[in-house]
Design a protein around this motif. Structure first.
Motif, PDB file in Angstrom:
ATOM      1  N   HIS A  99      17.872   4.353  -2.155  1.00 54.28           N
ATOM      2  CA  HIS A  99      16.423   4.483  -2.297  1.00 54.28           C
ATOM      3  C   HIS A  99      15.761   4.195  -0.956  1.00 54.28           C
ATOM      4  CE1 HIS A  99      16.091   4.769  -6.771  1.00 54.28           C
ATOM      5  NE2 HIS A  99      17.352   4.385  -6.633  1.00 54.28           N
ATOM      6  N   LEU A 100      14.511   4.581  -0.842  1.00 56.39           N
ATOM      7  CA  LEU A 100      13.776   4.385   0.395  1.00 56.39           C
ATOM      8  C   LEU A 100      12.956   3.104   0.336  1.00 56.39           C
ATOM      9  CD1 LEU A 100      13.559   6.268   2.905  1.00 56.39           C
ATOM     10  CD2 LEU A 100      11.338   6.977   2.015  1.00 56.39           C
ATOM     11  N   TYR A 101      13.096   2.273   1.366  1.00 59.14           N
ATOM     12  CA  TYR A 101      12.263   1.074   1.470  1.00 59.14           C
ATOM     13  C   TYR A 101      11.320   1.320   2.639  1.00 59.14           C
ATOM     14  CZ  TYR A 101      10.889  -3.582   3.108  1.00 59.14           C
ATOM     15  OH  TYR A 101      10.162  -4.667   3.559  1.00 59.14           O
ATOM     16  N   VAL A 102      10.043   1.444   2.350  1.00 58.62           N
ATOM     17  CA  VAL A 102       9.037   1.705   3.381  1.00 58.62           C
ATOM     18  C   VAL A 102       8.117   0.494   3.499  1.00 58.62           C
ATOM     19  CG1 VAL A 102       7.166   3.201   4.137  1.00 58.62           C
ATOM     20  CG2 VAL A 102       9.060   4.151   2.810  1.00 58.62           C
ATOM     21  N   TYR A 103       7.905   0.041   4.715  1.00 58.83           N
ATOM     22  CA  TYR A 103       6.971  -1.075   4.902  1.00 58.83           C
ATOM     23  C   TYR A 103       5.940  -0.727   5.962  1.00 58.83           C
ATOM     24  CZ  TYR A 103       9.604  -2.349   9.103  1.00 58.83           C
ATOM     25  OH  TYR A 103      10.206  -2.335  10.333  1.00 58.83           O
ATOM     26  N   PHE A 104       4.833  -1.425   5.877  1.00 58.03           N
ATOM     27  CA  PHE A 104       3.699  -1.211   6.776  1.00 58.03           C
ATOM     28  C   PHE A 104       3.702  -2.333   7.806  1.00 58.03           C
ATOM     29  CE2 PHE A 104      -1.014  -1.615   7.459  1.00 58.03           C
ATOM     30  CZ  PHE A 104      -1.189  -0.369   8.037  1.00 58.03           C
ATOM     31  N   THR A 105       3.500  -2.003   9.066  1.00 56.87           N
ATOM     32  CA  THR A 105       3.547  -3.063  10.079  1.00 56.87           C
ATOM     33  C   THR A 105       2.538  -2.850  11.208  1.00 56.87           C
ATOM     34  OG1 THR A 105       5.065  -4.351  11.474  1.00 56.87           O
ATOM     35  CG2 THR A 105       5.298  -1.965  11.533  1.00 56.87           C
ATOM     36  N   TYR A 106       2.209  -3.892  11.890  1.00 56.63           N
ATOM     37  CA  TYR A 106       1.265  -3.877  13.013  1.00 56.63           C
ATOM     38  C   TYR A 106      -0.066  -3.242  12.642  1.00 56.63           C
ATOM     39  CZ  TYR A 106       4.998  -5.499  16.011  1.00 56.63           C
ATOM     40  OH  TYR A 106       5.982  -6.238  16.574  1.00 56.63           O
ATOM     41  N   GLY A 107      -0.387  -3.324  11.350  1.00 54.14           N
ATOM     42  CA  GLY A 107      -1.682  -2.830  10.926  1.00 54.14           C
ATOM     43  C   GLY A 107      -1.876  -1.333  10.965  1.00 54.14           C
ATOM     44  N   MET A 108      -0.838  -0.584  11.357  1.00 53.85           N
ATOM     45  CA  MET A 108      -1.033   0.855  11.476  1.00 53.85           C
ATOM     46  C   MET A 108       0.216   1.721  11.326  1.00 53.85           C
ATOM     47  SD  MET A 108      -1.618   1.039  15.573  1.00 53.85           S
ATOM     48  CE  MET A 108      -3.330   0.541  15.423  1.00 53.85           C
ATOM     49  N   HIS A 109       1.372   1.119  11.277  1.00 59.24           N
ATOM     50  CA  HIS A 109       2.584   1.939  11.234  1.00 59.24           C
ATOM     51  C   HIS A 109       3.457   1.718  10.002  1.00 59.24           C
ATOM     52  CE1 HIS A 109       1.745   3.184  15.268  1.00 59.24           C
ATOM     53  NE2 HIS A 109       1.812   1.966  15.740  1.00 59.24           N
ATOM     54  N   PHE A 110       4.154   2.789   9.624  1.00 57.47           N
ATOM     55  CA  PHE A 110       5.123   2.681   8.534  1.00 57.47           C
ATOM     56  C   PHE A 110       6.518   2.842   9.141  1.00 57.47           C
ATOM     57  CE2 PHE A 110       1.370   4.260   6.246  1.00 57.47           C
ATOM     58  CZ  PHE A 110       1.314   3.333   5.208  1.00 57.47           C
ATOM     59  N   CYS A 111       7.490   2.116   8.570  1.00 60.35           N
ATOM     60  CA  CYS A 111       8.870   2.264   8.981  1.00 60.35           C
ATOM     61  C   CYS A 111       9.689   2.515   7.720  1.00 60.35           C
ATOM     62  CB  CYS A 111       9.377   1.005   9.685  1.00 60.35           C
ATOM     63  SG  CYS A 111       8.596   0.697  11.288  1.00 60.35           S
ATOM     64  N   MET A 112      10.730   3.330   7.857  1.00 63.00           N
ATOM     65  CA  MET A 112      11.536   3.647   6.679  1.00 63.00           C
ATOM     66  C   MET A 112      12.963   3.134   6.788  1.00 63.00           C
ATOM     67  SD  MET A 112      11.930   7.776   7.238  1.00 63.00           S
ATOM     68  CE  MET A 112      12.939   8.074   5.807  1.00 63.00           C
ATOM     69  N   ASN A 113      13.443   2.617   5.653  1.00 62.63           N
ATOM     70  CA  ASN A 113      14.804   2.098   5.569  1.00 62.63           C
ATOM     71  C   ASN A 113      15.513   2.778   4.403  1.00 62.63           C
ATOM     72  OD1 ASN A 113      14.859  -0.929   7.034  1.00 62.63           O
ATOM     73  ND2 ASN A 113      12.850  -0.223   6.398  1.00 62.63           N
ATOM     74  N   LEU A 114      16.831   2.819   4.491  1.00 66.37           N
ATOM     75  CA  LEU A 114      17.636   3.320   3.393  1.00 66.37           C
ATOM     76  C   LEU A 114      18.269   2.086   2.760  1.00 66.37           C
ATOM     77  CD1 LEU A 114      19.418   6.211   5.330  1.00 66.37           C
ATOM     78  CD2 LEU A 114      17.180   6.215   4.196  1.00 66.37           C
ATOM     79  N   VAL A 115      18.028   1.883   1.494  1.00 64.06           N
ATOM     80  CA  VAL A 115      18.581   0.719   0.803  1.00 64.06           C
ATOM     81  C   VAL A 115      20.083   0.905   0.619  1.00 64.06           C
ATOM     82  CG1 VAL A 115      18.541  -0.674  -1.303  1.00 64.06           C
ATOM     83  CG2 VAL A 115      16.415   0.286  -0.381  1.00 64.06           C
ATOM     84  N   THR A 116      20.830  -0.136   1.002  1.00 63.44           N
ATOM     85  CA  THR A 116      22.287  -0.054   0.931  1.00 63.44           C
ATOM     86  C   THR A 116      22.861  -1.173   0.060  1.00 63.44           C
ATOM     87  OG1 THR A 116      22.479  -1.440   2.893  1.00 63.44           O
ATOM     88  CG2 THR A 116      22.426   0.934   3.246  1.00 63.44           C
ATOM     89  N   GLY A 117      24.172  -1.266   0.019  1.00 65.05           N
ATOM     90  CA  GLY A 117      24.843  -2.352  -0.698  1.00 65.05           C
ATOM     91  C   GLY A 117      24.736  -2.270  -2.206  1.00 65.05           C
ATOM     92  N   ARG A 118      24.886  -3.401  -2.823  1.00 63.07           N
ATOM     93  CA  ARG A 118      24.851  -3.443  -4.288  1.00 63.07           C
ATOM     94  C   ARG A 118      23.462  -3.745  -4.811  1.00 63.07           C
ATOM     95  NH1 ARG A 118      30.197  -6.671  -4.222  1.00 63.07           N
ATOM     96  NH2 ARG A 118      28.807  -8.435  -3.839  1.00 63.07           N
ATOM     97  N   ASP A 119      23.230  -3.351  -6.031  1.00 63.97           N
ATOM     98  CA  ASP A 119      21.968  -3.660  -6.700  1.00 63.97           C
ATOM     99  C   ASP A 119      21.835  -5.182  -6.755  1.00 63.97           C
ATOM    100  OD1 ASP A 119      19.692  -3.661  -8.143  1.00 63.97           O
ATOM    101  OD2 ASP A 119      20.524  -2.740  -9.939  1.00 63.97           O
ATOM    102  N   GLY A 120      20.664  -5.677  -6.385  1.00 69.65           N
ATOM    103  CA  GLY A 120      20.462  -7.120  -6.399  1.00 69.65           C
ATOM    104  C   GLY A 120      20.685  -7.766  -5.037  1.00 69.65           C
ATOM    105  N   GLU A 121      21.188  -6.974  -4.116  1.00 67.96           N
ATOM    106  CA  GLU A 121      21.468  -7.457  -2.771  1.00 67.96           C
ATOM    107  C   GLU A 121      20.402  -6.896  -1.821  1.00 67.96           C
ATOM    108  OE1 GLU A 121      25.625  -6.689  -1.542  1.00 67.96           O
ATOM    109  OE2 GLU A 121      24.738  -5.830   0.254  1.00 67.96           O
ATOM    110  N   GLY A 122      19.879  -7.736  -0.930  1.00 67.80           N
ATOM    111  CA  GLY A 122      18.809  -7.280  -0.041  1.00 67.80           C
ATOM    112  C   GLY A 122      19.275  -6.751   1.285  1.00 67.80           C
ATOM    113  N   SER A 123      19.811  -5.559   1.293  1.00 67.98           N
ATOM    114  CA  SER A 123      20.259  -4.970   2.555  1.00 67.98           C
ATOM    115  C   SER A 123      19.746  -3.540   2.697  1.00 67.98           C
ATOM    116  CB  SER A 123      21.793  -4.984   2.633  1.00 67.98           C
ATOM    117  OG  SER A 123      22.349  -4.104   1.696  1.00 67.98           O
ATOM    118  N   ALA A 124      19.563  -3.127   3.951  1.00 70.88           N
ATOM    119  CA  ALA A 124      19.057  -1.776   4.204  1.00 70.88           C
ATOM    120  C   ALA A 124      19.302  -1.394   5.661  1.00 70.88           C
ATOM    121  CB  ALA A 124      17.560  -1.713   3.901  1.00 70.88           C
ATOM    122  N   VAL A 125      19.112  -0.121   5.949  1.00 72.18           N
ATOM    123  CA  VAL A 125      19.266   0.370   7.320  1.00 72.18           C
ATOM    124  C   VAL A 125      17.954   1.010   7.754  1.00 72.18           C
ATOM    125  CG1 VAL A 125      20.462   1.975   8.842  1.00 72.18           C
ATOM    126  CG2 VAL A 125      21.736   0.808   7.036  1.00 72.18           C
TER     127      VAL A 125
END
Length: 242
Positions: A99-125
């Motif tokens: 799944h895609l993890y998108v966060y907002f940063t510096y008040g103006m930008h979005f960055c995208m991550n690919l969720v990895t690992g097992r369900d329940g684990e907080g890892s991404a690229v």
DNA sequence: CGTTGGATTGGCT
DNA sequence: GCCAATCCAACGC
């Protein structure tokens, strides 16, 4: 421009699901399976190099870019958003892989991550840079620049070129949403450069950033690093920076 | 409830 | 090289 949109957790029958009814196997681009993401982020991150990021909207030419730079983030990692446990913002990161993890940063930008690992684990690229392959006109229009090197070379530039915003947080990459990764061609280990992650102030001792050696599409603020193969690099050659 | 600073970028000195 | 832009999550009181 027809941008797909989704809530934090895309409900069935949403716009995204309807896109699935449309064959997105355009030009032989087919999504990598869920199991590709169901591995440690440190394994997925280098394996992402050379893969194709695809955004296909019905009726429009798909956007395609070859990934040339990524960074791994995982649980127990002080530089990771998941370090302080599950929060509303990081919920997706702790969810199932693919799944895609998108966060907002510096008040103006979005960055995208690919969720990895097992369900329940907080890892991404984190996807940091890519080489534009198809749909450059759309990317140029969204970015407001002409230079191909400035379209997707940087985490926030990449999301802007692809039209990725917070509305895409939680979107599935393996269930026909129109946004996915295609196999592309993997990069030889000897051509993978590793180095410290960019823009962080902790855990700067680990080399969890991966990029394609010699690619002019790697983001500039990330120059240091050595070749993956052997003692080949000259260390720093005064390259990079702005 | 107030403060701090960030997985960035682009423009100016 | 330096810094403003501009929002909000996390944390301290």
């Amino acid at each position: 421009m027809a941008i797909v949109q989704a809530a934090a957790v895309p409900p069935e029958g949403s716009t995204l699901t309807r896109v699935a009814a449309n064959p997105i196997d355009h030009r032989g681009l087919r999504p990598l399976p869920r199991r590709f993401y169901a591995r440690p982020s440190l394994e997925v991150a280098p394996d992402l190099l050379g893969r194709l990021l695809v955004l296909a909207a019905p009726g429009d030419e798909p956007l395609v870019a070859r990934i040339v730079e990524s960074e791994a983030y995982q649980e127990g990692d002080p530089a990771s958003h998941s370090y302080r446990g599950r929060t509303a913002r990081t919920e997706v990161m702790f969810g199932p892989p693919g799944h895609l993890y998108v966060y907002f940063t510096y008040g103006m930008h979005f960055c995208m991550n690919l969720v990895t690992g097992r369900d329940g684990e907080g890892s991404a690229v984190l996807l940091r840079a890519a080489e534009p392959v198809q749909g450059l006109d759309t990317m140029r229009a969204r970015r407001g620049v002409e230079d191909q090197r400035l379209l997707c070379s940087g985490p926030a530039r990449l999301t802007q070129a692809f039209g990725i915003t917070g509305a895409h947080n939680g979107v599935g990459l393996t269930d026909g949403t129109g946004l996915f990764l295609a196999p592309g061609a993997t990069v030889d280990a000897a051509d993978v450069v590793t180095g410290p992650r960019v823009g962080i102030t902790v855990a700067v001792d680990v080399a969890w950033r991966f990029s394609v050696a010699g690619s002019p599409f790697v983001s500039r603020s990330s120059s240091g690093g050595r070749r993956g193969g052997r003692t080949r690099g000259r260390g720093r050659a005064g390259a990079g920076r702005r």
